[in-house]
Design a protein around this motif. Structure first.
Motif, PDB file in Angstrom:
ATOM      1  N   VAL A  64       3.431-134.916 -20.327  1.00 40.18           N
ATOM      2  CA  VAL A  64       4.010-133.569 -20.257  1.00 40.18           C
ATOM      3  C   VAL A  64       5.235-133.483 -21.149  1.00 40.18           C
ATOM      4  CG1 VAL A  64       5.167-131.951 -18.709  1.00 40.18           C
ATOM      5  CG2 VAL A  64       3.106-133.120 -17.960  1.00 40.18           C
ATOM      6  N   GLY A  65       5.987-134.575 -21.241  1.00 40.14           N
ATOM      7  CA  GLY A  65       7.218-134.601 -22.026  1.00 40.14           C
ATOM      8  C   GLY A  65       8.388-134.959 -21.143  1.00 40.14           C
ATOM      9  N   GLY A  66       9.540-134.400 -21.489  1.00 35.68           N
ATOM     10  CA  GLY A  66      10.759-134.675 -20.750  1.00 35.68           C
ATOM     11  C   GLY A  66      11.124-133.544 -19.808  1.00 35.68           C
ATOM     12  N   CYS A  67      12.366-133.541 -19.377  1.00 38.27           N
ATOM     13  CA  CYS A  67      12.852-132.551 -18.423  1.00 38.27           C
ATOM     14  C   CYS A  67      12.728-131.133 -18.973  1.00 38.27           C
ATOM     15  CB  CYS A  67      14.311-132.868 -18.073  1.00 38.27           C
ATOM     16  SG  CYS A  67      15.015-131.739 -16.858  1.00 38.27           S
ATOM     17  N   ASP A  68      13.169-130.915 -20.204  1.00 35.47           N
ATOM     18  CA  ASP A  68      13.095-129.569 -20.787  1.00 35.47           C
ATOM     19  C   ASP A  68      11.655-129.081 -20.858  1.00 35.47           C
ATOM     20  OD1 ASP A  68      15.838-129.552 -21.083  1.00 35.47           O
ATOM     21  OD2 ASP A  68      15.787-130.061 -23.213  1.00 35.47           O
ATOM     22  N   ASP A  69      10.740-129.986 -21.177  1.00 38.52           N
ATOM     23  CA  ASP A  69       9.325-129.629 -21.239  1.00 38.52           C
ATOM     24  C   ASP A  69       8.796-129.244 -19.864  1.00 38.52           C
ATOM     25  OD1 ASP A  69       9.035-130.327 -24.085  1.00 38.52           O
ATOM     26  OD2 ASP A  69       9.302-132.382 -23.376  1.00 38.52           O
ATOM     27  N   LEU A  70       9.220-129.973 -18.837  1.00 36.81           N
ATOM     28  CA  LEU A  70       8.797-129.683 -17.469  1.00 36.81           C
ATOM     29  C   LEU A  70       9.289-128.296 -17.051  1.00 36.81           C
ATOM     30  CD1 LEU A  70       7.358-131.043 -15.002  1.00 36.81           C
ATOM     31  CD2 LEU A  70       9.647-131.634 -14.188  1.00 36.81           C
ATOM     32  N   TYR A  71      10.556-127.999 -17.331  1.00 38.83           N
ATOM     33  CA  TYR A  71      11.105-126.689 -16.979  1.00 38.83           C
ATOM     34  C   TYR A  71      10.466-125.571 -17.796  1.00 38.83           C
ATOM     35  CZ  TYR A  71      14.563-128.129 -13.565  1.00 38.83           C
ATOM     36  OH  TYR A  71      15.155-128.591 -12.413  1.00 38.83           O
ATOM     37  N   ALA A  72      10.084-125.853 -19.044  1.00 34.20           N
ATOM     38  CA  ALA A  72       9.399-124.848 -19.866  1.00 34.20           C
ATOM     39  C   ALA A  72       8.034-124.515 -19.263  1.00 34.20           C
ATOM     40  CB  ALA A  72       9.250-125.338 -21.303  1.00 34.20           C
ATOM     41  N   LEU A  73       7.336-125.537 -18.771  1.00 31.82           N
ATOM     42  CA  LEU A  73       6.063-125.285 -18.094  1.00 31.82           C
ATOM     43  C   LEU A  73       6.268-124.419 -16.861  1.00 31.82           C
ATOM     44  CD1 LEU A  73       4.351-128.804 -18.285  1.00 31.82           C
ATOM     45  CD2 LEU A  73       3.556-126.694 -19.378  1.00 31.82           C
ATOM     46  N   GLU A  74       7.324-124.697 -16.121  1.00 30.77           N
ATOM     47  CA  GLU A  74       7.642-123.907 -14.923  1.00 30.77           C
ATOM     48  C   GLU A  74       7.916-122.457 -15.298  1.00 30.77           C
ATOM     49  OE1 GLU A  74       8.863-122.775 -10.969  1.00 30.77           O
ATOM     50  OE2 GLU A  74       7.385-124.108 -11.830  1.00 30.77           O
ATOM     51  N   GLU A  75       8.735-122.245 -16.311  1.00 34.39           N
ATOM     52  CA  GLU A  75       9.088-120.881 -16.728  1.00 34.39           C
ATOM     53  C   GLU A  75       7.878-120.117 -17.245  1.00 34.39           C
ATOM     54  OE1 GLU A  75      12.454-120.928 -19.388  1.00 34.39           O
ATOM     55  OE2 GLU A  75      13.553-122.263 -18.038  1.00 34.39           O
ATOM     56  N   ALA A  76       6.925-120.828 -17.846  1.00 34.92           N
ATOM     57  CA  ALA A  76       5.723-120.187 -18.380  1.00 34.92           C
ATOM     58  C   ALA A  76       4.644-119.986 -17.308  1.00 34.92           C
ATOM     59  CB  ALA A  76       5.160-121.020 -19.537  1.00 34.92           C
ATOM     60  N   GLY A  77       4.910-120.450 -16.092  1.00 31.45           N
ATOM     61  CA  GLY A  77       3.930-120.323 -15.021  1.00 31.45           C
ATOM     62  C   GLY A  77       2.780-121.305 -15.119  1.00 31.45           C
ATOM     63  N   LYS A  78       2.972-122.366 -15.888  1.00 25.63           N
ATOM     64  CA  LYS A  78       1.885-123.324 -16.127  1.00 25.63           C
ATOM     65  C   LYS A  78       2.032-124.615 -15.312  1.00 25.63           C
ATOM     66  CE  LYS A  78       1.024-121.681 -20.784  1.00 25.63           C
ATOM     67  NZ  LYS A  78       1.031-122.033 -22.223  1.00 25.63           N
ATOM     68  N   LEU A  79       3.172-124.793 -14.640  1.00 20.19           N
ATOM     69  CA  LEU A  79       3.384-126.051 -13.918  1.00 20.19           C
ATOM     70  C   LEU A  79       2.562-126.112 -12.641  1.00 20.19           C
ATOM     71  CD1 LEU A  79       4.763-128.769 -13.718  1.00 20.19           C
ATOM     72  CD2 LEU A  79       6.726-127.646 -12.660  1.00 20.19           C
ATOM     73  N   ASP A  80       2.576-125.044 -11.846  1.00 19.29           N
ATOM     74  CA  ASP A  80       1.852-125.071 -10.565  1.00 19.29           C
ATOM     75  C   ASP A  80       0.365-125.406 -10.735  1.00 19.29           C
ATOM     76  OD1 ASP A  80       4.138-124.646  -9.072  1.00 19.29           O
ATOM     77  OD2 ASP A  80       3.863-122.475  -8.973  1.00 19.29           O
TER      78      ASP A  80
END
Length: 85
Positions: A64-80
């Motif tokens: 997935v990447g690092g912390c910023d990448d994880l939060y970007a997925l969350e903001e884009a609605g793609k993490l869940d």
């Protein structure tokens, strides 16, 4: 539930932020502390395509990447959806 692995170090603020987000999502993860177990760092670098910084996060074996990448997925609605897989 997805299999989540996160490579960390104890003094890394980004590591703590990433773990905090995962905890808020109510998911469990396997943590590999590359300071306490430095033999795992080359494994992390290899799996992360040469990235040497922590955290490095993997969901179901995919980088997935690092912390910023994880939060970007969350903001884009793609993490869940990734976490539910």
């Amino acid at each position: 539930m997805a299999n989540i692995e996160i490579y960390t170090s104890p003094t890394c603020g980004y590591c703590h932020a990433a773990k905090r987000l995962l905890a808020q999502k109510g998911v469990s993860y396997t943590e590999v502390d590359v300071v306490r177990d430095p033999s795992r760092r080359p494994e992390m670098v290899s799996r992360a395509g040469g990235r040497r910084t922590v955290p490095q996060i993997f969901i179901d074996g995919d980088h997935v990447g690092g912390c910023d990448d994880l939060y970007a997925l969350e903001e884009a609605g793609k993490l869940d959806p990734l976490l539910a897989a």
